[in-house]
Design a protein around this motif. Structure first.
Motif, PDB file in Angstrom:
ATOM      1  N   PRO A  40       0.792  -1.242   0.000  1.00  0.00           N
ATOM      2  CA  PRO A  40       0.000   0.000   0.000  1.00  0.00           C
ATOM      3  C   PRO A  40       0.820   1.287   0.000  1.00  0.00           C
ATOM      4  O   PRO A  40       0.243   2.376  -0.013  1.00  0.00           O
ATOM      5  N   GLY A 132      -3.612  -5.939   1.858  1.00  0.00           N
ATOM      6  CA  GLY A 132      -2.616  -6.590   1.015  1.00  0.00           C
ATOM      7  C   GLY A 132      -2.927  -8.082   1.066  1.00  0.00           C
ATOM      8  O   GLY A 132      -3.942  -8.506   1.629  1.00  0.00           O
ATOM      9  N   ILE A 133      -2.049  -8.884   0.516  1.00  0.00           N
ATOM     10  CA  ILE A 133      -2.218 -10.342   0.586  1.00  0.00           C
ATOM     11  C   ILE A 133      -0.838 -10.966   0.679  1.00  0.00           C
ATOM     12  O   ILE A 133       0.100 -10.521  -0.011  1.00  0.00           O
ATOM     13  N   VAL A 139      -4.242 -12.695   5.057  1.00  0.00           N
ATOM     14  CA  VAL A 139      -4.668 -11.287   5.085  1.00  0.00           C
ATOM     15  C   VAL A 139      -4.509 -10.812   6.513  1.00  0.00           C
ATOM     16  O   VAL A 139      -4.841 -11.536   7.451  1.00  0.00           O
ATOM     17  N   ALA A 140      -4.029  -9.589   6.674  1.00  0.00           N
ATOM     18  CA  ALA A 140      -3.571  -9.113   7.980  1.00  0.00           C
ATOM     19  C   ALA A 140      -2.635 -10.206   8.522  1.00  0.00           C
ATOM     20  O   ALA A 140      -1.823 -10.734   7.762  1.00  0.00           O
ATOM     21  N   ARG A 167      13.826  -9.693   7.148  1.00  0.00           N
ATOM     22  CA  ARG A 167      14.605  -8.699   6.411  1.00  0.00           C
ATOM     23  C   ARG A 167      14.466  -7.291   6.999  1.00  0.00           C
ATOM     24  O   ARG A 167      15.301  -6.437   6.773  1.00  0.00           O
ATOM     25  N   LYS A 202       2.910 -12.883  -6.105  1.00  0.00           N
ATOM     26  CA  LYS A 202       1.549 -12.912  -5.554  1.00  0.00           C
ATOM     27  C   LYS A 202       0.544 -13.576  -6.516  1.00  0.00           C
ATOM     28  O   LYS A 202      -0.649 -13.641  -6.205  1.00  0.00           O
TER      29      LYS A 202
HETATM   30  C1  F6R Z   1      -0.096  -5.699   6.765  1.00  0.00           C
HETATM   31  C2  F6R Z   1      -0.733  -6.984   6.575  1.00  0.00           C
HETATM   32  C3  F6R Z   1      -0.129  -8.094   5.771  1.00  0.00           C
HETATM   33  C4  F6R Z   1       0.378  -7.663   4.408  1.00  0.00           C
HETATM   34  C5  F6R Z   1       0.896  -8.845   3.613  1.00  0.00           C
HETATM   35  C6  F6R Z   1       1.525  -8.421   2.302  1.00  0.00           C
HETATM   36  O1  F6R Z   1      -0.885  -4.856   7.585  1.00  0.00           O
HETATM   37  O2  F6R Z   1      -1.770  -7.128   7.094  1.00  0.00           O
HETATM   38  O3  F6R Z   1      -1.081  -9.102   5.620  1.00  0.00           O
HETATM   39  O4  F6R Z   1      -0.662  -7.044   3.703  1.00  0.00           O
HETATM   40  O5  F6R Z   1       1.846  -9.563   4.361  1.00  0.00           O
HETATM   41  O6  F6R Z   1       2.688  -7.690   2.594  1.00  0.00           O
HETATM   42  P1  F6R Z   1       3.470  -6.895   1.464  1.00  0.00           P
HETATM   43  O7  F6R Z   1       2.556  -5.812   1.005  1.00  0.00           O
HETATM   44  O8  F6R Z   1       4.692  -6.353   2.137  1.00  0.00           O
HETATM   45  O9  F6R Z   1       3.757  -7.877   0.377  1.00  0.00           O
END
Ligand code: F6R
Length: 257
Positions: A40, A132-133, A139-140, A167, A202
């Motif tokens: 995001p 996000g996913i 999710v979350a 990381r 993804k």
């Molecule tokens: C963050 C969250 C997580 C991320 C997911 C994807 O608040 O709830 O579920 O959305 O891990 O993370 P990114 O965007 O870093 O690939």
């Protein structure tokens, strides 16, 4: 569900920002659900731009974040509190009291989680939740196997998630073992959802979420039951969806389901 396939990360960020800005202009006191993570960031950058250049007003908004690590204070650079201040809140005109990020330092965590749920209700529920996913469909911090009816609670992080997030810390051992997270049931109560994904890493998760069986093994698949979800992906994250034709992103393809 509306699946919107865009050319690249920049375009998905702008598309999502337009939806958020539109809802905010229609309902200045909306309740906005927010996520952290890298996905995001482009959306937040674009919202900041719209705020600065077009005067998008956040003064009446209330926000609720999805999750936070247990044991990290808001001043910790890897806390989600810190992330939100750095990447969004300090750049817009949202009042401090309107911001809700789970308190990873709460002494009574279960009590805090109940209070968080009640606060969302007190403000009339979340109007629009940004998601996000994870590559495994989380999710979350609702990892595969999470109850699809779950509410805000403490979750044990999987080894995989701790490894992925290492990381950002000095090493895996530094990654907290627990997190407070909205439940799947909490997320499903939001009136609208925007799920964002970018990159080929993804693609399987988006395929499973949008077209796979509805299962707790892919918590994101629960969006198939939601009344109003936008899944906004770039062409790499959307590459495994059926019903797309080659080059469909060139016309900002929308797949209505
Ligand atoms: C963050 C969250 C997580 C991320 C997911 C994807 O608040 O709830 O579920 O959305 O891990 O993370 P990114 O965007 O870093 O690939």
């Amino acid at each position: 569900m509306l699946v919107i396939v865009k050319k690249n990360y920049d375009e998905i960020s702008k598309e999502a920002a337009q939806i958020v800005a539109d809802r905010l202009r229609r309902k200045p006191n909306m309740v906005l659900g927010l996520a952290t993570g890298s996905t995001p960031l482009g959306l937040y950058k674009e919202l900041i731009r719209i705020h600065k250049k077009e005067g998008l007003d956040f003064s009446k908004v209330t926000t609720f974040n999805l999750d936070e690590y247990v044991g990290l204070p808001p001043t910790h650079r890897q806390s989600y509190n810190y992330f939100m201040y750095q990447n969004l809140f300090k750049h817009i005109n949202i009042p401090q009291h309107a911001i809700h990020v789970p308190d990873g330092m709460a002494h009574d965590i279960d009590g805090f989680c109940d209070w968080y749920e009640q606060e969302m209700q007190r403000f009339g529920g979340i109007d629009l939740q940004v998601l996000g996913i994870g590559a495994n469909g989380h999710v979350a911090f609702n990892e595969p196997g999470s109850s699809l009816g779950s509410r805000t609670r403490v979750k044990t992080l999987t080894q995989e998630t701790r490894q992925n997030n290492a990381r950002f810390f000095k090493g895996k051992e530094e990654v907290p073992r627990y997190a407070i997270t909205m439940g799947i049931g909490t997320i499903m109560d939001a009136k609208e959802l925007i799920m964002l994904a970018t990159g080929s890493g993804k693609a399987d998760a988006i395929k499973a979420a949008a077209e796979g069986p509805l299962t707790s093994q892919c918590p994101a698949s629960v969006v198939q039951l939601h009344r109003k979800t936008f899944v906004i992906v770039d062409k790499e994250a959307g590459a495994k969806l059926t019903g797309l034709y080659p080059g469909s992103w060139k016309s900002s393809f929308t797949l209505a389901r």
